[in-house]
Design a protein around this motif. Structure first.
Motif, PDB file in Angstrom:
ATOM      1  N   VAL A 192       0.820  -1.213   0.000  1.00 59.10           N
ATOM      2  CA  VAL A 192       0.000   0.000   0.000  1.00 59.10           C
ATOM      3  C   VAL A 192       0.857   1.269   0.000  1.00 59.10           C
ATOM      4  N   GLU A 193       1.684   1.425   1.022  1.00 58.34           N
ATOM      5  CA  GLU A 193       2.514   2.630   1.081  1.00 58.34           C
ATOM      6  C   GLU A 193       3.500   2.675  -0.085  1.00 58.34           C
ATOM      7  N   GLY A 194       4.017   1.494  -0.475  1.00 56.36           N
ATOM      8  CA  GLY A 194       4.924   1.446  -1.611  1.00 56.36           C
ATOM      9  C   GLY A 194       4.275   1.946  -2.879  1.00 56.36           C
ATOM     10  N   ALA A 195       3.030   1.546  -3.103  1.00 57.19           N
ATOM     11  CA  ALA A 195       2.298   1.989  -4.300  1.00 57.19           C
ATOM     12  C   ALA A 195       1.948   3.469  -4.211  1.00 57.19           C
ATOM     13  N   LEU A 200       0.563   5.528  -7.343  1.00 62.14           N
ATOM     14  CA  LEU A 200      -0.449   4.516  -7.653  1.00 62.14           C
ATOM     15  C   LEU A 200      -1.561   4.576  -6.601  1.00 62.14           C
ATOM     16  N   GLU A 201      -2.790   4.336  -7.013  1.00 61.96           N
ATOM     17  CA  GLU A 201      -3.854   4.077  -6.049  1.00 61.96           C
ATOM     18  C   GLU A 201      -3.563   2.741  -5.369  1.00 61.96           C
ATOM     19  N   ALA A 202      -4.124   2.530  -4.186  1.00 63.50           N
ATOM     20  CA  ALA A 202      -3.875   1.270  -3.473  1.00 63.50           C
ATOM     21  C   ALA A 202      -5.052   0.928  -2.577  1.00 63.50           C
ATOM     22  N   ILE A 203      -5.279  -0.371  -2.413  1.00 64.86           N
ATOM     23  CA  ILE A 203      -6.287  -0.884  -1.486  1.00 64.86           C
ATOM     24  C   ILE A 203      -5.613  -1.922  -0.585  1.00 64.86           C
ATOM     25  N   PHE A 204      -5.821  -1.779   0.694  1.00 63.07           N
ATOM     26  CA  PHE A 204      -5.251  -2.670   1.708  1.00 63.07           C
ATOM     27  C   PHE A 204      -6.208  -3.840   1.939  1.00 63.07           C
TER      28      PHE A 204
END
Length: 229
Positions: A192-195, A200-204
């Motif tokens: 998540v934080e990497g994306a 980038l959008e991210a979903i956990f």
């Protein structure tokens, strides 16, 4: 709540689609039944899961090697259950585990349903820090192969998540743009934080419903992804 303008969806594999804990327990149960029947698998797994996670954390930041990861997670787990075992025996178990792990292929509930749903709307991809040969066998044996246009592995990329280079590499391989892509994974820092760090959008995938910052998009079940995508 739908996220607009997404064309490419990137998934982590282990702990996100592929049920690592369940498959690990089945693998160790078989190994111990044959070679160390005195070990209670449940007791071992209870210690192994957090130790393995801690070792992977060190590995993804290049603080230990591939070989040290494979040895340390077992040695520390055996020490935790106070089971005496030689380094030679640990080496055998480490190899047996790698060889046998992809034979167990339980996925998280809803995995096929959500992939069928998403495949109609997006190009799907994988970014994984796992070992290339093992991950390829997991994907094939789990019947996931046909869902994914590309698979990016840390071994081929030369770096591990959350290093921005692996995300940039995955985008190039997928012929995707960060503005129209999203990352889904179980690790807050690696996935998540990497994306998010590179735009980038991210979903956990927060299966254990951990406390997280308010700005983090999250789901606790894979089918909940439908509310975002």
């Amino acid at each position: 709540m739908k996220i607009e303008n997404i064309k490419d969806v990137f998934f982590d594999l282990d702990h996100t689609l592929w049920d690592f804990e369940k498959n690990s327990e089945l693998t160790f149960a078989k190994i111990f039944a044959e070679k160390h029947p005195e070990i209670a698998v449940g007791d071992f797994i209870e210690k192994y899961v957090p130790i393995n996670q801690a070792c992977w954390q060190l590995y993804q930041y290049d603080k230990i090697t591939h070989e040290e990861l494979r040895y340390n997670r077992l040695k520390q787990s055996f020490d935790a259950i106070e089971y005496e075992i030689s380094d030679e025996a640990i080496a055998v178990i480490a190899q047996d585990y790698i060889d046998m792990l992809p034979d167990n292929n339980h996925l998280f509930e809803g995995a096929f349903e959500i992939l069928d749903y998403l495949k109609e709307k997006y190009q799907l991809h994988i970014i994984t820090n796992g070992f290339a040969d093992v991950q390829d066998r997991k994907i094939k044996n789990s019947r996931l192969e046909h869902y994914f246009v590309s698979v990016t592995n840390s071994e081929t990329a030369g770096v591990k998540k959350p290093n921005p280079i692996i995300f940039e590499h995955a985008l190039r391989v997928a012929n995707a743009t960060k503005e129209q892509s999203i990352m889904i994974g179980d690790s807050l820092d690696a996935d998540v934080e990497g994306a998010l760090e590179i735009g980038l959008e991210a979903i956990f995938f927060n299966e254990n419903q951990l406390q997280t910052a308010a700005h983090i998009k999250q789901v606790s079940h894979l089918l909940e992804l439908k509310k975002y995508l």
